[in-house]
Design an enzyme around this catalytic site. Sequence first.
Site, PDB file in Angstrom:
ATOM      1  N   LEU A   1       0.845  -1.043   0.023  1.00  0.00           N
ATOM      2  CA  LEU A   1      -0.064   0.007  -0.080  1.00  0.00           C
ATOM      3  C   LEU A   1       0.811   1.259  -0.051  1.00  0.00           C
ATOM      4  CD1 LEU A   1      -1.364   0.479   3.563  1.00  0.00           C
ATOM      5  CD2 LEU A   1       0.411  -1.203   2.984  1.00  0.00           C
ATOM      6  N   TYR A   2       2.074   1.075   0.020  1.00  0.00           N
ATOM      7  CA  TYR A   2       3.126   2.414   0.066  1.00  0.00           C
ATOM      8  C   TYR A   2       3.407   2.526  -1.331  1.00  0.00           C
ATOM      9  CZ  TYR A   2       3.372   1.635   5.085  1.00  0.00           C
ATOM     10  OH  TYR A   2       3.404   1.333   6.608  1.00  0.00           O
ATOM     11  N   GLY A   3       2.290   3.179  -1.964  1.00  0.00           N
ATOM     12  CA  GLY A   3       2.478   3.624  -3.438  1.00  0.00           C
ATOM     13  C   GLY A   3       1.535   3.200  -4.047  1.00  0.00           C
TER      14      GLY A   3
END
Length: 321
Positions: free
Chosen positions: A51-53
């Site tokens: 979820l980081y991006g």
Amino acid sequence: MPAVLGKQVGPTGYGTMRMTWNPTPPSKETCFETLNTAIELGANLWNAGELYGTPEYNSCHLLQAYFEKYPQNADKVVLSIKGANLPGQLTPDGSEENIRRSVDECLRNLKGTKSIDIFECARQDPKTTVEQSVTILAKLVKEGKIKGIGLSEVDAETIRRAHKVHPIAAVEVELSLWSLDIFENGVATTCAELGIPVIAYSPLGRGALTGEIASLTDIPEGDFRRLVPKFQGSNFESNLKLIKEIVSLAKRKGVAPAQIALAWVRTLSNKPGLPTIIPIPGGTTKDKVTQNTQGVQTLTDEEMAEIDSILKGHEVKGTRY
């Protein structure tokens, strides 16, 4: 302690770094320099996430490029990855189909350059039980796709239920001088009892405990923190009193406020009845990583007592979200 977290590094214990989302990410060269610095300084527990991006480019893609260039560093790193949201969304989906999709997607993006040491659902899906989620992840452990199972943002009862299904490698929760929830809701006690390390995210209070934020205007437009109650209006004015006390202690000790905040988290592991607690501050430059891993590592009993007094005299105002 679970085998995936059993690697002690550096002269002072566990080194860690969080690779979260950044609206204005640094260049790949700067990222690689930062990651190399982390390795050199013993910061070898890396916290990343699908979820980081975006689905097209997130921290897994960056790590693939890094480990492709520096394959000798792959075995030095304990990699923890959060996932199991709907693709491109923050909505959790704990179905077996989606958990498998998420793990497979992360592995596909890593392209064999690095294994997943710990995988954790970013949030517990209210439509499924934790027993169901952990059972699915346990299958993936047996299949060799992941090495260990973590939990993220869960309560004490959920930890106990999950641990009965499969040993839990780590529990990731927010913890800092202005976020003490785990000492009040039973999470810290439960993890200590079960021998589960706590991974403390936002140990610098989302940057507040660096002493570099004096008002809401110091936070860029569009930054998530502008929506966080702790940073707003009278709440932040009140919370600044605590921050100023920490800044004052740091000046007397001749270190950065961030180093005091991180040393406080590390020192908690020495307290009876508490689990091993590992802070994961973010760091986008080698200078930040150096500051976060160097300097004072733990605090004296007198300094911890002083901070306890500060915390009792300055109740933090505002919720976490």
